[in-house]
Design a protein around this motif. Structure first.
Motif, mmCIF file in Angstrom:
data_model
loop_
_atom_site.group_PDB
_atom_site.id
_atom_site.type_symbol
_atom_site.label_atom_id
_atom_site.label_comp_id
_atom_site.label_asym_id
_atom_site.label_seq_id
_atom_site.Cartn_x
_atom_site.Cartn_y
_atom_site.Cartn_z
ATOM 1 N N LEU A 194 -22.960 -51.555 -41.550
ATOM 2 C CA LEU A 194 -21.766 -50.706 -41.407
ATOM 3 C C LEU A 194 -20.804 -51.229 -40.357
ATOM 4 O O LEU A 194 -19.589 -51.057 -40.474
ATOM 5 N N THR A 195 -21.345 -51.862 -39.319
ATOM 6 C CA THR A 195 -20.511 -52.266 -38.182
ATOM 7 C C THR A 195 -20.250 -53.764 -38.108
ATOM 8 O O THR A 195 -19.318 -54.194 -37.440
ATOM 9 N N GLY A 196 -21.080 -54.572 -38.783
ATOM 10 C CA GLY A 196 -21.019 -56.017 -38.587
ATOM 11 C C GLY A 196 -21.835 -56.432 -37.386
ATOM 12 O O GLY A 196 -22.507 -55.611 -36.740
ATOM 13 N N LEU A 197 -21.792 -57.710 -37.068
ATOM 14 C CA LEU A 197 -22.563 -58.281 -35.961
ATOM 15 C C LEU A 197 -21.626 -58.905 -34.937
ATOM 16 O O LEU A 197 -20.487 -59.241 -35.248
ATOM 17 N N ASP A 198 -22.159 -59.070 -33.741
ATOM 18 C CA ASP A 198 -21.400 -59.778 -32.711
ATOM 19 C C ASP A 198 -21.461 -61.287 -32.899
ATOM 20 O O ASP A 198 -20.591 -62.008 -32.432
ATOM 21 N N ASP A 199 -22.526 -61.750 -33.538
ATOM 22 C CA ASP A 199 -22.757 -63.186 -33.701
ATOM 23 C C ASP A 199 -23.214 -63.440 -35.131
ATOM 24 O O ASP A 199 -24.313 -63.031 -35.525
ATOM 25 N N ALA A 200 -22.385 -64.124 -35.918
ATOM 26 C CA ALA A 200 -22.728 -64.376 -37.318
ATOM 27 C C ALA A 200 -23.993 -65.214 -37.452
ATOM 28 O O ALA A 200 -24.718 -65.098 -38.447
ATOM 29 N N GLU A 201 -24.281 -66.045 -36.468
ATOM 30 C CA GLU A 201 -25.472 -66.889 -36.536
ATOM 31 C C GLU A 201 -26.737 -66.040 -36.619
ATOM 32 O O GLU A 201 -27.721 -66.431 -37.266
ATOM 33 N N VAL A 202 -26.717 -64.872 -35.987
ATOM 34 C CA VAL A 202 -27.880 -63.982 -36.049
ATOM 35 C C VAL A 202 -28.105 -63.522 -37.490
ATOM 36 O O VAL A 202 -29.239 -63.524 -37.986
ATOM 37 N N GLY A 203 -27.054 -63.141 -38.180
ATOM 38 C CA GLY A 203 -27.193 -62.741 -39.581
ATOM 39 C C GLY A 203 -27.701 -63.881 -40.447
ATOM 40 O O GLY A 203 -28.533 -63.676 -41.339
ATOM 41 N N ARG A 204 -27.206 -65.080 -40.193
ATOM 42 C CA ARG A 204 -27.663 -66.241 -40.966
ATOM 43 C C ARG A 204 -29.151 -66.479 -40.761
ATOM 44 O O ARG A 204 -29.899 -66.729 -41.726
ATOM 45 N N LEU A 205 -29.610 -66.383 -39.516
ATOM 46 C CA LEU A 205 -31.021 -66.623 -39.222
ATOM 47 C C LEU A 205 -31.906 -65.541 -39.835
ATOM 48 O O LEU A 205 -33.009 -65.829 -40.304
ATOM 49 N N VAL A 206 -31.436 -64.299 -39.819
ATOM 50 C CA VAL A 206 -32.212 -63.222 -40.446
ATOM 51 C C VAL A 206 -32.405 -63.511 -41.930
ATOM 52 O O VAL A 206 -33.513 -63.415 -42.472
ATOM 53 N N LEU A 207 -31.336 -63.903 -42.611
ATOM 54 C CA LEU A 207 -31.435 -64.192 -44.040
ATOM 55 C C LEU A 207 -32.294 -65.420 -44.307
ATOM 56 O O LEU A 207 -33.016 -65.474 -45.311
#
Length: 361
Positions: free
Chosen positions: A162-175
């Motif tokens: 809903l809010t997005g992330l502060d660091d896109a790299e974190v989302g990439r690593l989660v995926l």
């Protein structure tokens, strides 16, 4: 210690506990009795005692922010039983005060806490009325932990979606950690993680999505989520106009030929990118799906590229002429009305003819 000093200490005022702290202590004294009585009981009796324990939080609501500190102490106290800490984390959300974010973040990030307690902290943190920027910071920190328990991962990702992330790299690593072909709960987590990247500001989220799209094979169930997130970021034109972005979109258009919904999103992205992707859309002029065919034609109209229009027109005109016997324009459950699609295609063909006949620039 001299007698004089001892006498002086005895007359110092003792700071009384606040009413809120006393209420929290009393509530958890009753909760401790309830939880202790669960031993040896059958499941229905345990559920009833749990409900009574949870109901103790109702009386603490009136204390609001004043209950945050004592509840935070209970939630953080590893000497207490797991259920007490779990309830304290849940009660912090019920204060409804942003001050509860501090102790909840501490519990969520503490690797010594039970996974269920950390999950309760994540759910409670997500329920607080925090600003989007505060929520982004808090959940980005949590999701950056490679050992975040799966129980806490889902509520953390649900808020980040809903809010997005502060660091896109974190989302990439989660995926990346969820794998190229996630199933079950990992599939749900991948959907939320992709949505979080779609709401993450900046070009870094676009780069992360394009990288993930390249890494996920054509049969990955997560590709549709990545494409949807990429479509949500298509307004970030500076990121999309880079050569590596164009190549990734072209590759995706080739890989998704059997998925109309994904193709529709990709065509929208390509048409917004610019004339560099017109040749990729022209190649779709003989696509086996009627909706994809029409969307590609409309994308070419938008791009106004002479060479691409000239290349696509013969196939598009043939589709219009043979529509009555063309299976692409046969009625199908859950698909667009063929008559509407044909009308749109005729309009697109009419618009492309002057583009194709225009003199070279």
């Amino acid at each position: 210690m001299t007698a004089t000093l001892l006498a002086a200490l005895l007359v110092l005022p003792v700071r009384a506990a606040s009413p809120a702290a006393e209420a929290v202590d009393a509530a958890f004294a009753r909760i401790a009795v309830l939880l202790a009585s669960e031993k040896g009981r059958h499941a229905r009796a345990v559920d009833e005692l749990d409900r009574k324990a949870y109901a103790e939080g109702d009386a603490l609501r009136r204390h609001g922010w004043r209950a945050v500190e004592p509840l935070g102490r209970v939630a953080a106290d590893l000497r207490r039983p797991m259920k007490e800490r779990l309830l304290a984390a849940a009660f912090l959300a019920r204060t409804g005060d942003p001050l509860a974010a501090g102790p909840l973040e501490a519990v969520l990030l503490d690797p010594r806490q039970d996974p269920l307690v950390r999950a309760s902290a994540a759910e409670s943190l997500a329920a607080l009325p925090l600003s989007p920027s505060h929520a982004r910071r808090a959940f980005t920190r949590a999701l950056a932990l490679p050992d975040l328990p799966s129980e806490a991962l889902a509520p953390a990702l649900a808020k980040a979606a809903l809010t997005g992330l502060d660091d896109a790299e974190v989302g990439r690593l989660v995926l990346r950690r969820l794998g190229a072909r996630p199933e079950g709960s990992a599939r749900d987590a991948a959907r939320l993680a992709a949505a979080a990247l779609g709401r993450t500001p900046g070009a870094g989220a676009v780069d992360a999505l394009l990288d993930l799209l390249r890494r996920h094979p054509a049969d990955s169930p997560a590709r549709g989520d990545l494409i949807a997130a990429l479509a949500a970021k298509r307004a970030d034109l500076l990121a999309f106009r880079r050569p590596q972005a164009r190549a990734a979109i072209e590759d995706a258009l080739r890989a998704e030929t059997g998925e109309p919904a994904r193709m529709a999103a990709l065509i929208g992205i390509a048409a917004g990118f610019g004339p560099e992707l017109a040749p990729a859309l022209a190649r779709l002029s003989h696509h086996p799906d009627g909706e994809v065919l029409v969307l590609a034609a409309e994308g070419l109209v938008r791009l106004e590229d002479r060479d691409a229009a000239r290349r696509a027109l013969p196939d598009l005109e043939a589709a219009v002429a043979g529509a009555l016997t063309d299976p692409r324009f046969s009625p199908k459950d859950g698909r667009p009305d063929p008559a509407v699609l044909l009308a749109r295609l005729e309009k697109a063909v009419a618009a492309l003819k002057p583009v194709a006949s225009a003199p070279p620039r």
